[in-house]
Design a protein around this motif. Structure first.
Motif, PDB file in Angstrom:
ATOM      1  N   LEU A 149     -30.611   7.498 -15.264  1.00 24.24           N
ATOM      2  CA  LEU A 149     -31.980   7.033 -15.457  1.00 24.24           C
ATOM      3  C   LEU A 149     -32.182   5.660 -14.829  1.00 24.24           C
ATOM      4  CD1 LEU A 149     -32.434   8.068 -19.209  1.00 24.24           C
ATOM      5  CD2 LEU A 149     -32.934   9.410 -17.149  1.00 24.24           C
ATOM      6  N   SER A 150     -33.206   5.557 -13.993  1.00 25.43           N
ATOM      7  CA  SER A 150     -33.529   4.282 -13.347  1.00 25.43           C
ATOM      8  C   SER A 150     -35.042   4.176 -13.211  1.00 25.43           C
ATOM      9  CB  SER A 150     -32.846   4.193 -11.970  1.00 25.43           C
ATOM     10  OG  SER A 150     -33.306   5.230 -11.119  1.00 25.43           O
ATOM     11  N   GLY A 151     -35.512   3.139 -12.532  1.00 28.50           N
ATOM     12  CA  GLY A 151     -36.936   2.935 -12.376  1.00 28.50           C
ATOM     13  C   GLY A 151     -37.447   1.868 -13.325  1.00 28.50           C
ATOM     14  N   PRO A 152     -38.765   1.703 -13.408  1.00 27.28           N
ATOM     15  CA  PRO A 152     -39.356   0.652 -14.241  1.00 27.28           C
ATOM     16  C   PRO A 152     -38.862   0.693 -15.682  1.00 27.28           C
ATOM     17  CG  PRO A 152     -41.040   1.693 -12.887  1.00 27.28           C
ATOM     18  CD  PRO A 152     -39.789   2.496 -12.709  1.00 27.28           C
ATOM     19  N   GLY A 153     -38.329  -0.435 -16.161  1.00 30.49           N
ATOM     20  CA  GLY A 153     -37.826  -0.518 -17.524  1.00 30.49           C
ATOM     21  C   GLY A 153     -36.325  -0.357 -17.632  1.00 30.49           C
ATOM     22  N   PHE A 154     -35.698   0.159 -16.579  1.00 27.60           N
ATOM     23  CA  PHE A 154     -34.239   0.320 -16.573  1.00 27.60           C
ATOM     24  C   PHE A 154     -33.610  -0.687 -15.626  1.00 27.60           C
ATOM     25  CE2 PHE A 154     -35.354   4.778 -17.761  1.00 27.60           C
ATOM     26  CZ  PHE A 154     -34.650   4.845 -18.954  1.00 27.60           C
ATOM     27  N   SER A 155     -32.576  -1.395 -16.092  1.00 27.08           N
ATOM     28  CA  SER A 155     -31.823  -2.285 -15.214  1.00 27.08           C
ATOM     29  C   SER A 155     -30.994  -1.462 -14.233  1.00 27.08           C
ATOM     30  CB  SER A 155     -30.874  -3.166 -16.031  1.00 27.08           C
ATOM     31  OG  SER A 155     -31.582  -3.955 -16.968  1.00 27.08           O
ATOM     32  N   THR A 156     -30.678  -2.073 -13.102  1.00 27.07           N
ATOM     33  CA  THR A 156     -29.703  -1.469 -12.198  1.00 27.07           C
ATOM     34  C   THR A 156     -28.322  -1.909 -12.661  1.00 27.07           C
ATOM     35  OG1 THR A 156     -31.240  -1.485 -10.338  1.00 27.07           O
ATOM     36  CG2 THR A 156     -28.891  -1.328  -9.822  1.00 27.07           C
ATOM     37  N   MET A 157     -27.557  -0.957 -13.165  1.00 23.89           N
ATOM     38  CA  MET A 157     -26.257  -1.267 -13.748  1.00 23.89           C
ATOM     39  C   MET A 157     -25.162  -1.247 -12.678  1.00 23.89           C
ATOM     40  SD  MET A 157     -26.697   1.307 -17.019  1.00 23.89           S
ATOM     41  CE  MET A 157     -25.008   1.060 -17.623  1.00 23.89           C
ATOM     42  N   PRO A 158     -24.306  -2.246 -12.629  1.00 23.09           N
ATOM     43  CA  PRO A 158     -23.183  -2.195 -11.697  1.00 23.09           C
ATOM     44  C   PRO A 158     -22.139  -1.190 -12.171  1.00 23.09           C
ATOM     45  CG  PRO A 158     -22.976  -4.113 -13.087  1.00 23.09           C
ATOM     46  CD  PRO A 158     -24.294  -3.479 -13.426  1.00 23.09           C
TER      47      PRO A 158
END
Length: 405
Positions: A149-158
């Protein structure tokens, strides 16, 4: 298939309930993770007997009001693709009272779109004695190349390998933030952290974990505190975490999603690579996911997901795990293709598993019917299944999903 489809399939299948309420879990896990930092540890507090009894009573009350098909439905987790929800498959899962869903495949739509989808799924959850029994909603939110899950509201996780270079206090804080984003999207169960230890000498030649940088590090001494910190952060924001893939995929070369006969000829019941699982369980891990590889030095005859030696012996008895045992994908994974679908479910549950994960919901009718037939034939199997249903319902109670008046 295209490379993107292959990546989606891998991410959808790269995937354990703590026997204490979520508050106690959060404190216990935070204490363990904090012990590796300069911050003072938080001492866990056991829930009051009255609180424990109320939770037990609610689980028993819910279980007692369920029909056999409703109980069996709690043993299954079927996949829903957020970007293209298949309403026929969703209706099929509703028909078979499926109690958990897995958000599979990539979505960049953001938290609000996922929340709308999840709210719609929850609205169709089973009703027992006039009260809805909400779904466990899970996904693979590890970081790096495995972030569904990504997009607005989700951080980009390393990647986990990057996370493993952070202090445990910082990782715990970040994981709490990521879990808060999952909660905002309606997700209450994360099929993470990866507790597998990939030796540096194997590295990216380890297809399921190392190739994608999914490990926190190359030694148990690194993986253990970081896996605990990730789980503590999840618990802090009230998302159930999952230690995977027991008893570890760090010493294999083949990926069970895409390869048959994956064998670990290194791991034993006393290997240090079990330390992250042992420590996480001691901290109160709610879910453990079982690998579909064969461990020739533990049980050479059966895949771990079908081995009572692994699940009942090593995980339950030796490591003391009392929570929910969830399978890795038993739907499309090549590792289990040679086993008929009904037999996959029966073998996993008979070995001591609790929650059958399939990324192909079309297999659920065959699996569920086989379980009901076996329950009618075998009192011992029926008793075992009832115990599994109780563990799943206890997880839901801990997450605040059950309501009893």
């Amino acid at each position: 298939m295209t490379s993107q489809q292959a990546q989606n399939r891998r991410s959808s299948r790269m995937r354990a309930v703590w026997p204490v309420p979520v508050v106690a879990l959060s404190l216990a896990a935070a204490s363990l993770a904090g012990a590796c930092t300069s911050h003072a540890a938080v001492e866990p507090h056991a829930p009051a007997p009255a609180a424990r009894n109320a939770a037990t009573t609610c689980v028993d009350e819910t279980f007692g009001a369920m029909t056999v098909p409703q109980r069996v439905g709690q043993l299954f987790m079927g996949a829903v693709t957020p970007s293209r929800p298949d309403q026929q498959k969703i209706q099929l899962m509703r028909q078979y009272h499926v109690g958990s869903v897995f958000l599979a495949g990539r979505s960049s739509a953001g938290t609000q779109a996922i929340r709308t989808l999840v709210d719609g799924l929850q609205a169709k959850a089973d009703t027992v004695a006039g009260r809805r029994v909400p779904l466990l909603v899970s996904t693979d939110q590890e970081g790096g190349r495995v972030q569904v899950l990504s997009g607005p509201g989700f951080s980009t996780m390393p990647s986990a390998l990057v996370q493993g270079g952070w202090s445990t206090s910082y990782l715990r804080s970040q994981a709490a933030t990521w879990a808060g984003q999952l909660r905002a999207a309606g997700v209450n169960l994360n099929l993470a952290p990866v507790a597998d230890v990939v030796p540096a000498a194997l590295g990216r030649n380890n297809a399921p974990i190392g190739f994608y940088d999914r490990e926190f590090g190359h030694t148990a001494a690194t993986v253990t505190p970081h896996s605990n910190a990730f789980a503590a952060g999840m618990a802090q924001s009230k998302v159930l975490a999952t230690l995977k893939h027991f008893p570890g995929l760090g010493n294999v070369r083949g990926n069970t999603d895409t390869t048959a006969n994956v064998v670990d000829s290194v791991t034993t019941s006393t290997s240090s690579s079990l330390d992250p699982f042992r420590s996480g369980i001691k901290a109160g891990a709610p879910f453990v996911m079982i690998s579909s590889a064969i461990y020739s030095r533990i049980d050479p005859k059966r895949q771990a997901a079908f081995s009572s030696t692994v699940i009942q012996g090593l995980l339950r008895k030796n490591l003391g795990f009392k929570g929910v045992v969830v399978s890795d994908d038993l739907g499309q994974a090549v590792a289990v293709k040679a086993v008929p679908p009904a037999r996959r479910a029966l073998n996993f549950l008979s070995a001591g598993g609790d929650l059958v994960l399939t990324v192909d919901p079309n297999l659920i009718p065959t699996m569920a019917k086989a379980v009901q037939i076996r329950m009618a034939e075998s009192p011992a199997f029926r008793s075992q299944v009832n115990g599994s249903v109780h563990r799943v319902l206890t997880a839901k109670q801990q997450e605040g999903l059950l309501s009893c008046g």
